[in-house]
Enzyme design. Structure first.
Site, PDB file in Angstrom:
ATOM      1  N   ASP A   1       0.820  -1.216   0.000  1.00 41.81           N
ATOM      2  CA  ASP A   1       0.000   0.000   0.000  1.00 41.81           C
ATOM      3  C   ASP A   1       0.857   1.271   0.000  1.00 41.81           C
ATOM      4  OD1 ASP A   1      -2.026  -1.796   0.271  1.00 41.81           O
ATOM      5  OD2 ASP A   1      -2.878  -0.917   2.094  1.00 41.81           O
TER       6      ASP A   1
ATOM      7  N   HIS B   1       3.827  -2.248   3.094  1.00 42.76           N
ATOM      8  CA  HIS B   1       3.886  -0.909   2.498  1.00 42.76           C
ATOM      9  C   HIS B   1       5.205  -0.757   1.746  1.00 42.76           C
ATOM     10  CE1 HIS B   1       0.799  -0.533   5.555  1.00 42.76           C
ATOM     11  NE2 HIS B   1       0.319   0.466   4.859  1.00 42.76           N
TER      12      HIS B   1
END
Ligand SMILES: [Zn+2]
Length: 306
Positions: free
Chosen positions: A87, A243
């Site tokens: 993400d 991430h």
């Protein structure tokens, strides 16, 4: 603040919201501190890849359709699975390293991108757009993660639409097609109008099962430990939350893959099914077909021709 089943509970809450039925978890508490959500300084990645290098196949990734949900757990047909998701990118200083690591193993992943990183003609945003195109070119899935990385449930209608549509437009401009996946920042997708906004645009919302907590633990060892703990709590695996904007997450990735290699060696030695890397399309389920017992089937609206 949350337990290991939070993502599942949250996904169930999203279904409940779709059904307009009050759910036990009424307060959509943010899943992670906003300060860590994006724009994190990125340092050079130093952890060596321990990957087994082999030709990376390019499987055709089936685009997801309408009105589906990805909670994050393995389907019954796959004993153990891992679907990697990243993400908050693209980030030209860290995402390419992730792509190289994945290519070296022939693994396809999904990248949920934020619009503000690819909106602009300056060198930073131009470089990030090139990375986004590279993600697509290498056969990974791309999903919408809003423009400003905001909690969608807090927004008025116009702002809500703008967060989604602006990002979608930028994705389309960059890679020539829209995305069908959306991950709400903080996993917060509870209010009816938010759910309506997502489904009316044909998105499949995506949650996760294994939270490495890399958003809360800015160290390589912290991410590794977070992954180990998550796998302990969800031994069948599922969707992994990482991430690509955090250098410590990128540096932890080879170690995470090595952990899975060792687990797989043990499992195979004991005659058990190993973890399989899967794309998200292996994990979706149609809304309504497997509605929780005792709950009415959701109204199938805005879901296209089905
Ligand atoms: Zn995020």
């Amino acid at each position: 603040m949350r337990d290991a089943r939070y993502s599942t509970a949250l996904a169930a809450a999203a279904v409940s919201a779709l059904l307009a039925i009050p759910f036990a978890r009424a307060n959509p508490a943010p899943l992670r501190p906003r300060a860590l959500a994006s724009a994190t300084p990125v340092r050079a990645v130093t952890a060596p890849a321990r990957a087994v290098v082999r030709a990376a196949p390019r499987p055709v990734v089936r685009e997801l359709g309408h009105g589906q949900l990805i909670e994050g757990r393995c389907p019954p047909s796959i004993p153990r699975c891992i679907a990697l998701t990243f993400d908050d990118g693209p980030e030209y200083r860290s995402t390419p390293r992730v792509l190289d690591l994945l290519d070296a193993r022939g693994i396809k992943a999904t990248f949920f991108v934020v619009g503000h990183r690819i909106d602009g003609d300056d060198p930073y945003h131009t470089a990030n757009r090139a990375v986004l195109r590279d993600i697509a070119r290498r056969g990974h899935l791309i999903g919408n993660h809003t423009f400003h990385h905001v909690e969608l449930d807090r927004l008025r209608d116009n702002a809500l639409a703008d967060e989604i549509d602006r990002t979608e437009s930028l994705i389309r401009q960059s890679i020539g097609r829209r995305s069908w996946l959306l991950r709400a920042p903080f996993g917060a997708l509870l209010r009816q109008r938010t759910v309506d906004a997502v489904f009316s645009r044909g998105y499949t919302p995506v949650y996760w099962e294994l939270d490495t907590r890399d958003w809360a633990t800015p160290s390589v060892q912290g991410v590794i430990d977070g992954f180990r703990q998550a796998l302990l709590e969800s031994p069948r695996g599922g969707v992994v939350l990482l991430h690509d904007t955090h250098w410590w997450s990128v540096a932890a990735l080879p170690h995470i893959l090595a952990i899975l290699d060792r687990r797989n060696a043990d499992l195979i030695a004991h005659g058990e099914a190993p973890y399989r890397f899967v794309n998200l399309d292996a994990l979706y389920r149609p809304l309504g077909d497997e509605a929780p017992r005792g709950m009415p089937l959701p109204r199938r609206r805005h879901h296209g021709a089905d």
